[in-house]
Scaffold this motif. Sequence first.
Motif, PDB file in Angstrom:
ATOM      1  N   HIS A 183      38.244  38.633  41.942  1.00 34.92           N
ATOM      2  CA  HIS A 183      38.263  39.353  42.992  1.00 34.92           C
ATOM      3  C   HIS A 183      36.821  39.516  43.330  1.00 34.92           C
ATOM      4  N   GLU A 213      34.962  38.525  46.726  1.00 34.77           N
ATOM      5  CA  GLU A 213      34.384  39.553  47.440  1.00 34.77           C
ATOM      6  C   GLU A 213      32.870  40.020  46.780  1.00 34.77           C
ATOM      7  N   HIS A 245      45.470  37.102  47.862  1.00 33.16           N
ATOM      8  CA  HIS A 245      44.198  36.381  47.679  1.00 33.16           C
ATOM      9  C   HIS A 245      44.393  35.126  47.116  1.00 33.16           C
TER      10      HIS A 245
HETATM   11 CO    CO Z   1      41.254  42.494  47.563  1.00 34.08          CO
END
Ligand code: CO
Length: 297
Positions: A183, A213, A245
Amino acid sequence: MPRARAVFHVATLICLCLVLSPGAWAHGHVHGHKKTDKRGILLVTFGSSCLQAQASFENIEARVKKAFPHVPVRWAYTSRMIRHKLAKEGKPIDSTATALAKMMDENFTHVAVQSLHTIAGAEFHDLRSIVNGFESMSCGFEKILLGYPLLAAPHDLVAVRDAMLNNIPEERKADDAVILMGHGTHHPSNAFYQAMAYIIQQKDPNMYVGTVEGAPSLDGILARIEDKGTDTAYLIPFMSVAGDHVRNDMAGAGTDSWKSTLSDKGITTKVVLKGTAEYDNIADLWVDHLKDIFSHF
Ligand code: CO
């Protein structure tokens, strides 16, 4: 009534009450007496409204129940957005605070809260605050402990690395790239993804860790695999669930997805749509962290 007799009557009354309600002792309603031990487990995850993601939750619950067959297991999702969405669909899930308040009402004395996060980022620290709040209540649980997420110490990196090396599809050839998609976050704990990338490369130089991210980014990985002339890349989630995602950012048909970005460079992609919690060897590492705290009850 003489004072001495009055005292005697009060004493008799108290004795009678206790004799007539033995349950008061067992259930801990009498002030100053110890409650009967009641242990429970609360599993806390970000949550997912994606139906396929349930496989991760089901697997981890099965592994937890296997390790703790007689301990009640409860769930909490930290994402308000996902909880609201699920509530609208008639599938309500508690927040951490609500789940703990309910457990307190049900007279649980010892609660093991297990984070199902990958790293100790912002959500883990929020969870820490909630657990601390419950811990500070004078008439609350006797003991409440919080288990670390998947990656919390150097030995976790090694254990997760070795487990993931065993989870790569068998048909993968040594010079095919394997890219784990995590993530990523603005939180300082993002460094665990970078540490994971480093430690994984020590065993397999064609294996990479990237994040959606945070860092490392896909761009950096792409530059390296292009340098090497890699023609095939496996895309594997490094998230507990294969939710939004994974299905969109990693494997989606959109031009920005990792799959599309690699395909545009002429690299053949093979995607795995499986969250890390679906692998027993990874789920059991979360369970190990749960065992660690349980051993302190
Ligand atoms: Co997220």
